[in-house]
Motif scaffolding. Structure first.
Motif, short mmCIF file in Angstrom:
data_model
loop_
_atom_site.label_atom_id
_atom_site.label_comp_id
_atom_site.label_asym_id
_atom_site.label_seq_id
_atom_site.Cartn_x
_atom_site.Cartn_y
_atom_site.Cartn_z
N GLN A 40 0.85 -1.19 0.00
CA GLN A 40 0.00 0.00 0.00
C GLN A 40 0.89 1.25 0.00
OE1 GLN A 40 -3.47 -0.01 0.11
NE2 GLN A 40 -3.46 -2.24 0.00
N GLY A 41 0.26 2.41 -0.07
CA GLY A 41 0.92 3.69 0.12
C GLY A 41 2.17 3.89 -0.71
N GLU A 42 3.22 4.38 -0.08
CA GLU A 42 4.47 4.73 -0.76
C GLU A 42 5.09 3.53 -1.48
OE1 GLU A 42 6.43 7.69 -0.91
OE2 GLU A 42 4.59 8.67 -0.26
N GLU A 43 4.93 2.34 -0.93
CA GLU A 43 5.54 1.16 -1.55
C GLU A 43 5.01 0.93 -2.96
OE1 GLU A 43 6.09 -3.62 -0.74
OE2 GLU A 43 4.87 -2.44 0.63
N ILE A 44 3.71 1.03 -3.15
CA ILE A 44 3.16 0.80 -4.48
C ILE A 44 3.53 1.93 -5.42
CG2 ILE A 44 0.84 1.80 -4.17
CD1 ILE A 44 -0.11 -0.77 -5.76
N ASN A 79 -5.14 1.45 -17.73
CA ASN A 79 -5.77 2.45 -16.87
C ASN A 79 -6.45 1.81 -15.66
OD1 ASN A 79 -4.91 4.64 -18.40
ND2 ASN A 79 -6.78 4.73 -19.59
N LYS A 80 -7.10 0.66 -15.89
CA LYS A 80 -7.76 -0.04 -14.79
C LYS A 80 -6.72 -0.51 -13.76
CE LYS A 80 -10.84 -3.89 -13.82
NZ LYS A 80 -11.59 -5.02 -14.36
N ALA A 81 -5.64 -1.11 -14.23
CA ALA A 81 -4.60 -1.58 -13.31
C ALA A 81 -3.96 -0.42 -12.57
CB ALA A 81 -3.54 -2.38 -14.08
N LEU A 82 -3.69 0.67 -13.30
CA LEU A 82 -3.09 1.83 -12.65
C LEU A 82 -4.07 2.47 -11.68
CD1 LEU A 82 -0.60 3.57 -12.40
CD2 LEU A 82 -1.33 4.86 -14.40
N GLY A 83 -5.36 2.44 -12.01
CA GLY A 83 -6.38 2.95 -11.09
C GLY A 83 -6.40 2.17 -9.79
N MET A 84 -6.23 0.85 -9.89
CA MET A 84 -6.15 0.02 -8.68
C MET A 84 -4.92 0.39 -7.86
SD MET A 84 -7.41 -3.58 -10.39
CE MET A 84 -6.89 -4.59 -9.02
N ALA A 85 -3.80 0.65 -8.54
CA ALA A 85 -2.59 1.05 -7.83
C ALA A 85 -2.79 2.41 -7.15
CB ALA A 85 -1.41 1.10 -8.79
N VAL A 86 -3.44 3.35 -7.84
CA VAL A 86 -3.70 4.67 -7.26
C VAL A 86 -4.60 4.54 -6.04
CG1 VAL A 86 -4.80 6.92 -7.65
CG2 VAL A 86 -3.31 5.94 -9.41
N LYS A 87 -5.63 3.68 -6.12
CA LYS A 87 -6.51 3.48 -4.97
C LYS A 87 -5.73 2.94 -3.78
CE LYS A 87 -10.94 2.74 -7.23
NZ LYS A 87 -12.01 1.79 -7.52
N PHE A 99 -2.53 3.33 -3.26
CA PHE A 99 -1.62 4.38 -2.82
C PHE A 99 -2.36 5.41 -1.98
CE2 PHE A 99 0.15 8.66 -3.73
CZ PHE A 99 1.32 8.52 -3.00
N ALA A 100 -3.56 5.79 -2.44
CA ALA A 100 -4.33 6.82 -1.75
C ALA A 100 -5.25 6.24 -0.68
CB ALA A 100 -5.16 7.61 -2.77
N LYS A 101 -5.11 4.95 -0.43
CA LYS A 101 -5.93 4.25 0.58
C LYS A 101 -7.42 4.44 0.31
CE LYS A 101 -2.27 4.36 3.93
NZ LYS A 101 -1.29 5.40 3.92
N ASN A 102 -7.79 4.21 -0.97
CA ASN A 102 -9.18 4.26 -1.45
C ASN A 102 -9.84 5.62 -1.34
OD1 ASN A 102 -9.55 1.61 -2.43
ND2 ASN A 102 -9.67 0.88 -0.33
N GLU A 103 -9.06 6.67 -1.21
CA GLU A 103 -9.63 8.02 -1.16
C GLU A 103 -9.28 8.76 -2.43
OE1 GLU A 103 -8.72 10.08 2.47
OE2 GLU A 103 -8.50 8.20 3.54
#
Length: 197
Positions: free
Chosen positions: A76-80, A127-135, A137-141
């Protein structure tokens, strides 16, 4: 002696990767793939209608493997964030075979509707995979009131834009560009934190 027509698409794709790695993208022909795999050119045509289809399959496989590995291995977070940027940075070089193939296909896809549709679906997958990574990273916010799915499109455009600059300019400083991109992302996350307080 050529192998019988019992060869998998995966073996032909590996032969294509070997041709690109050994001789560059300009040497990739269906004949070169056939020679590398020890089969006739007709066997390659049996699996792939043309060079564009072979290249598209090669790009799809590389993208899917890259995003799957990122999402499976990262936390999660910074690691991803670090893993996603490191993965993109590793392909951002002046002689990147991945991006040479990818941008060549995009140019062809502008004029070939079927290829364009295939590339659009590949872009949606990214985009879908990157969106999952962004979620993750941002902890679903949301980041600065923009949903992760839309950030994914923007980040993907930045990554492709940096790759294009690296291909066109041997002096392009990809390390600095990716450090700057990471800083922008951290700034946005910091802004999100400020807005919530």
């Amino acid at each position: 002696m050529a192998k019988p027509n019992v060869i998998s698409r995966q073996e032909l794709l590996q032969s294509a990767r070997d041709v690109i790695a050994s001789h560059g993208i300009q040497a990739l022909t269906l004949k070169a793939v056939a020679t590398g795999a020890g089969v006739t050119q007709g066997t390659v045509y049996y699996h792939f209608r043309n060079k564009e289809q072979l290249l598209l399959e090669l790009i799809k496989e590389m993208c899917q493997d890259s995003w799957k590995n990122l999402l499976d291995d990262a936390g999660q977070g910074e690691e991803i964030l670090e893993k996603a940027l490191a993965s993109a940075r590793s392909r951002c070089t002046h002689d990147s075979p991945y991006h040479r193939v990818y941008f060549s296909l995009i140019a062809a896809g502008i004029y070939q509707e079927t290829l364009g549709k295939e590339l659009a679906s590949l872009q949606e997958l990214e985009n879908k995979a990157l969106g999952m990574a962004v979620k993750r990273f941002a902890k679903n916010e949301e980041l600065v009131d923009i949903p992760a799915e839309r950030w994914a499109t923007l980040f993907n455009a930045w990554i492709d834009g940096l790759a294009l600059q690296a291909l066109l300019s041997p002096s392009f400083d990809a390390d600095q560009a990716y450090a700057d991109l990471a800083q922008v992302i951290r700034y946005l996350v910091g802004r999100k934190g400020e807005e919530q307080t």
